[in-house]
Design a protein around this motif. Structure first.
Motif, PDB file in Angstrom:
ATOM      1  N   SER A   1       0.819  -1.213   0.000  1.00 43.85           N
ATOM      2  CA  SER A   1       0.000   0.000   0.000  1.00 43.85           C
ATOM      3  C   SER A   1       0.853   1.263   0.000  1.00 43.85           C
ATOM      4  O   SER A   1       0.441   2.281  -0.557  1.00 43.85           O
ATOM      5  CB  SER A   1      -0.947  -0.002   1.207  1.00 43.85           C
ATOM      6  N   TYR A   2       2.040   1.191   0.579  1.00 45.52           N
ATOM      7  CA  TYR A   2       2.895   2.372   0.743  1.00 45.52           C
ATOM      8  C   TYR A   2       4.004   2.458  -0.293  1.00 45.52           C
ATOM      9  O   TYR A   2       4.783   3.412  -0.289  1.00 45.52           O
ATOM     10  CB  TYR A   2       3.510   2.355   2.146  1.00 45.52           C
ATOM     11  N   GLY A   3       4.132   1.452  -1.182  1.00 47.87           N
ATOM     12  CA  GLY A   3       5.185   1.534  -2.177  1.00 47.87           C
ATOM     13  C   GLY A   3       5.571   0.205  -2.779  1.00 47.87           C
ATOM     14  O   GLY A   3       4.953  -0.828  -2.520  1.00 47.87           O
ATOM     15  N   PRO A   4       6.649   0.194  -3.580  1.00 43.67           N
ATOM     16  CA  PRO A   4       7.017  -0.990  -4.359  1.00 43.67           C
ATOM     17  C   PRO A   4       7.850  -2.025  -3.617  1.00 43.67           C
ATOM     18  O   PRO A   4       8.185  -3.067  -4.195  1.00 43.67           O
ATOM     19  CB  PRO A   4       7.827  -0.389  -5.513  1.00 43.67           C
ATOM     20  N   ALA A   5       8.229  -1.771  -2.366  1.00 49.12           N
ATOM     21  CA  ALA A   5       9.046  -2.719  -1.611  1.00 49.12           C
ATOM     22  C   ALA A   5       8.557  -2.794  -0.177  1.00 49.12           C
ATOM     23  O   ALA A   5       8.073  -1.797   0.392  1.00 49.12           O
ATOM     24  CB  ALA A   5      10.515  -2.290  -1.640  1.00 49.12           C
ATOM     25  N   TYR A   6       8.681  -3.981   0.423  1.00 47.47           N
ATOM     26  CA  TYR A   6       8.272  -4.147   1.817  1.00 47.47           C
ATOM     27  C   TYR A   6       9.169  -3.313   2.728  1.00 47.47           C
ATOM     28  O   TYR A   6      10.393  -3.304   2.583  1.00 47.47           O
ATOM     29  CB  TYR A   6       8.347  -5.621   2.229  1.00 47.47           C
ATOM     30  N   ARG A   7       8.549  -2.613   3.679  1.00 46.85           N
ATOM     31  CA  ARG A   7       9.291  -1.795   4.637  1.00 46.85           C
ATOM     32  C   ARG A   7       8.775  -2.054   6.034  1.00 46.85           C
ATOM     33  O   ARG A   7       7.581  -2.288   6.235  1.00 46.85           O
ATOM     34  CB  ARG A   7       9.126  -0.302   4.305  1.00 46.85           C
ATOM     35  N   THR A   8       9.668  -2.008   7.011  1.00 48.81           N
ATOM     36  CA  THR A   8       9.260  -2.128   8.402  1.00 48.81           C
ATOM     37  C   THR A   8       9.116  -0.742   9.014  1.00 48.81           C
ATOM     38  O   THR A   8       9.690   0.237   8.529  1.00 48.81           O
ATOM     39  CB  THR A   8      10.290  -2.935   9.211  1.00 48.81           C
ATOM     40  N   GLY A   9       8.314  -0.658  10.063  1.00 41.76           N
ATOM     41  CA  GLY A   9       8.172   0.588  10.811  1.00 41.76           C
ATOM     42  C   GLY A   9       7.247   1.596  10.192  1.00 41.76           C
ATOM     43  O   GLY A   9       7.078   2.691  10.745  1.00 41.76           O
ATOM     44  N   ILE A  10       6.628   1.262   9.060  1.00 44.79           N
ATOM     45  CA  ILE A  10       5.777   2.241   8.385  1.00 44.79           C
ATOM     46  C   ILE A  10       4.294   1.982   8.623  1.00 44.79           C
ATOM     47  O   ILE A  10       3.458   2.858   8.440  1.00 44.79           O
ATOM     48  CB  ILE A  10       6.096   2.273   6.874  1.00 44.79           C
ATOM     49  N   CYS A  11       3.951   0.755   9.047  1.00 46.02           N
ATOM     50  CA  CYS A  11       2.558   0.391   9.294  1.00 46.02           C
ATOM     51  C   CYS A  11       2.380  -0.080  10.735  1.00 46.02           C
ATOM     52  O   CYS A  11       3.354  -0.264  11.472  1.00 46.02           O
ATOM     53  CB  CYS A  11       2.114  -0.710   8.321  1.00 46.02           C
ATOM     54  N   ALA A  12       1.138  -0.292  11.109  1.00 44.53           N
ATOM     55  CA  ALA A  12       0.808  -0.712  12.479  1.00 44.53           C
ATOM     56  C   ALA A  12       1.106  -2.192  12.643  1.00 44.53           C
ATOM     57  O   ALA A  12       0.220  -3.034  12.769  1.00 44.53           O
ATOM     58  CB  ALA A  12      -0.664  -0.420  12.758  1.00 44.53           C
ATOM     59  N   ALA A  13       2.401  -2.514  12.638  1.00 48.65           N
ATOM     60  CA  ALA A  13       2.849  -3.908  12.664  1.00 48.65           C
ATOM     61  C   ALA A  13       3.981  -4.113  13.659  1.00 48.65           C
ATOM     62  O   ALA A  13       4.742  -5.073  13.556  1.00 48.65           O
ATOM     63  CB  ALA A  13       3.295  -4.328  11.268  1.00 48.65           C
ATOM     64  N   THR A  14       4.090  -3.226  14.639  1.00 48.36           N
ATOM     65  CA  THR A  14       5.203  -3.277  15.589  1.00 48.36           C
ATOM     66  C   THR A  14       4.757  -3.648  16.998  1.00 48.36           C
ATOM     67  O   THR A  14       5.524  -3.520  17.947  1.00 48.36           O
ATOM     68  CB  THR A  14       5.923  -1.920  15.634  1.00 48.36           C
ATOM     69  N   SER A  15       3.519  -4.105  17.148  1.00 47.52           N
ATOM     70  CA  SER A  15       3.007  -4.496  18.461  1.00 47.52           C
ATOM     71  C   SER A  15       3.550  -5.886  18.822  1.00 47.52           C
ATOM     72  O   SER A  15       4.416  -6.435  18.130  1.00 47.52           O
ATOM     73  CB  SER A  15       1.477  -4.487  18.437  1.00 47.52           C
ATOM     74  N   VAL A  16       3.057  -6.463  19.896  1.00 49.60           N
ATOM     75  CA  VAL A  16       3.519  -7.773  20.354  1.00 49.60           C
ATOM     76  C   VAL A  16       2.323  -8.664  20.675  1.00 49.60           C
ATOM     77  O   VAL A  16       1.226  -8.187  20.967  1.00 49.60           O
ATOM     78  CB  VAL A  16       4.409  -7.651  21.615  1.00 49.60           C
ATOM     79  N   LYS A  17       2.566  -9.975  20.624  1.00 52.52           N
ATOM     80  CA  LYS A  17       1.553 -10.932  21.046  1.00 52.52           C
ATOM     81  C   LYS A  17       1.527 -11.008  22.567  1.00 52.52           C
ATOM     82  O   LYS A  17       2.535 -10.795  23.243  1.00 52.52           O
ATOM     83  CB  LYS A  17       1.864 -12.323  20.489  1.00 52.52           C
ATOM     84  N   THR A  18       0.364 -11.314  23.095  1.00 51.89           N
ATOM     85  CA  THR A  18       0.228 -11.545  24.525  1.00 51.89           C
ATOM     86  C   THR A  18       1.070 -12.754  24.917  1.00 51.89           C
ATOM     87  O   THR A  18       1.073 -13.770  24.221  1.00 51.89           O
ATOM     88  CB  THR A  18      -1.244 -11.810  24.877  1.00 51.89           C
ATOM     89  N   GLU A  19       1.770 -12.664  26.031  1.00 53.20           N
ATOM     90  CA  GLU A  19       2.558 -13.799  26.506  1.00 53.20           C
ATOM     91  C   GLU A  19       1.643 -14.997  26.739  1.00 53.20           C
ATOM     92  O   GLU A  19       0.591 -14.877  27.358  1.00 53.20           O
ATOM     93  CB  GLU A  19       3.276 -13.432  27.809  1.00 53.20           C
ATOM     94  N   GLY A  20       2.039 -16.141  26.205  1.00 54.65           N
ATOM     95  CA  GLY A  20       1.226 -17.341  26.344  1.00 54.65           C
ATOM     96  C   GLY A  20       0.176 -17.512  25.273  1.00 54.65           C
ATOM     97  O   GLY A  20      -0.591 -18.484  25.299  1.00 54.65           O
ATOM     98  N   CYS A  21       0.138 -16.596  24.313  1.00 55.38           N
ATOM     99  CA  CYS A  21      -0.830 -16.702  23.214  1.00 55.38           C
ATOM    100  C   CYS A  21      -0.253 -17.631  22.158  1.00 55.38           C
ATOM    101  O   CYS A  21       0.564 -17.237  21.338  1.00 55.38           O
ATOM    102  CB  CYS A  21      -1.111 -15.327  22.619  1.00 55.38           C
ATOM    103  N   GLU A  22      -0.682 -18.866  22.209  1.00 55.42           N
ATOM    104  CA  GLU A  22      -0.265 -19.850  21.224  1.00 55.42           C
ATOM    105  C   GLU A  22      -1.515 -20.479  20.623  1.00 55.42           C
ATOM    106  O   GLU A  22      -2.342 -21.029  21.338  1.00 55.42           O
ATOM    107  CB  GLU A  22       0.617 -20.932  21.866  1.00 55.42           C
ATOM    108  N   GLY A  23      -1.651 -20.380  19.329  1.00 51.87           N
ATOM    109  CA  GLY A  23      -2.774 -20.993  18.657  1.00 51.87           C
ATOM    110  C   GLY A  23      -4.086 -20.254  18.780  1.00 51.87           C
ATOM    111  O   GLY A  23      -5.144 -20.789  18.445  1.00 51.87           O
ATOM    112  N   GLY A  24      -4.059 -19.022  19.254  1.00 51.22           N
ATOM    113  CA  GLY A  24      -5.286 -18.240  19.388  1.00 51.22           C
ATOM    114  C   GLY A  24      -6.010 -18.548  20.675  1.00 51.22           C
ATOM    115  O   GLY A  24      -5.543 -19.298  21.524  1.00 51.22           O
ATOM    116  N   GLY A  25      -7.174 -17.957  20.844  1.00 50.20           N
ATOM    117  CA  GLY A  25      -7.962 -18.185  22.046  1.00 50.20           C
ATOM    118  C   GLY A  25      -8.364 -16.886  22.706  1.00 50.20           C
ATOM    119  O   GLY A  25      -7.537 -15.989  22.916  1.00 50.20           O
TER     120      GLY A  25
END
Length: 342
Positions: free
Chosen positions: A206-230
């Motif tokens: 969406s932001y350009g021709p190459a994948y970039r980090t730090g530009i989208c809302a993709a820097t959060s973390v999973k909850t500790e112990g979150c394996e397989g959803g739930g």
């Protein structure tokens, strides 16, 4: 003219899976606030709001995440300050006139058309389509379609989402002949392989021709112990919508990469195309990526990439998939003469 905010007569009957802890709102309280925002921002009628409430009341999970385990990395207030510093203004009277709704963007091909030529529009943000609101997750594909209908819109076809992301709406390219006479899962696979073969050599984000980090809302973390959803183990640790102003396409659509993955409609036959007025719809297609993608790139997320038949079903299956990082956005058919619908 927008409606003034007033008390919302809610009758949600949510079977809450966890009780709120001290000082923390329950899912019901969060949803009451959310529905109030929907009424105010999108000027929903009483009838529309009742339909939205009806869908919410049928689920123990729909909302902005399990409040007992969700930790959002940014508040709505921080989001508003961030976009103000960036000089971003989401109100667009021209778009609103074309789409007949606020916070929607026309879908068209800029190489040969103007915004007013669009036959369809797409939400600029994930549902509830409100800047700096958290996306709604834990929603089944069927529920997403019903919520879009409740607010006067429809679930997008896969090619519409892809055009919004790539900054150019192309004609639908569904190879229906490859699915004809086959088991649906096999049909999806065959169509997916053919589609991805065409687009593998010209990937865009969406932001350009190459994948970039730090530009989208993709820097959060999973909850500790979150394996397989739930529900009880996995927080929906999303960002407010539009918190990353550079994470937008040339058609002014935000968060197509990162934040929450999104339900879309994948037709296996022309009669299943939402953009052509179908209400039976086709099969589930998950688009985009999610809030930890910069840390864990589990799959492709280029704009026109079509995913495997993950948790696949008919869109309108009452047991269609839902999870803690899966949301949706809506489309809307307009009266313009552009491609991709009727």
């Amino acid at each position: 003219m927008r409606r003034s905010r007033r008390p919302v007569p809610l009758t949600l009957v949510l079977l809450l899976a966890v009780a709120p802890i001290q000082g923390q709102p329950s899912l019901r309280q969060q949803n009451e606030e959310l529905l109030g925002q929907l009424r105010q921002v999108h000027s929903l009628s009483d009838a529309q709001l009742r339909e939205v409430e009806r869908v919410f009341s049928g689920s123990a999970f729909i909302g902005q995440g399990n409040p007992a385990v969700t930790v959002h990395p940014m508040s709505p207030g921080e989001c508003r300050a961030r976009i103000e510093r960036a000089g971003v203004h989401h109100e667009d009277p021209d778009f609103e006139a074309i789409c007949g709704a606020q916070y929607m963007a026309p879908l068209y091909d800029p190489a040969r058309e103007r915004p007013g030529d669009a036959r369809a529009c797409i939400d600029q943000f994930e549902f509830p389509d409100i800047p700096c609101a958290y996306p709604v997750v834990w929603v089944r594909a069927r529920e997403a379609a019903l919520l879009c209908e409740a607010v006067g819109k429809r679930l997008c076809d896969a090619h519409e989402w892809e055009g919004a992301c790539a900054g150019r709406l192309e004609e639908p390219d569904y190879a229906f002949d490859l699915a004809r006479g086959r088991d649906p899962a096999e049909g999806v696979r065959a169509m997916r392989v053919a589609h991805n073969r065409v687009h593998d050599s010209r990937k865009v984000w969406s932001y350009g021709p190459a994948y970039r980090t730090g530009i989208c809302a993709a820097t959060s973390v999973k909850t500790e112990g979150c394996e397989g959803g739930g529900w009880s183990r996995c927080g929906s640790n999303t960002f407010p919508a539009g918190a990353y102003p550079e994470c937008r396409s040339d058609l002014m659509v935000y968060d197509l990469n990162g934040n929450a993955a999104e339900h879309m409609n994948l037709p296996l036959d022309g009669s299943q195309m939402s953009s052509r007025g179908s209400r039976e719809l086709g099969y589930t297609e998950m688009k985009g990526s999610w809030f930890i993608f910069d840390r864990y790139k589990a799959h492709e997320d280029a704009c026109r990439w079509r995913a495997p038949f993950w948790h696949g079903s008919r869109v309108m299956d009452p047991q269609s998939h839902h999870n803690y990082h899966l949301g949706f956005r809506c489309c809307k058919t307009t009266t313009g003469p552009g491609p991709g619908g009727s």
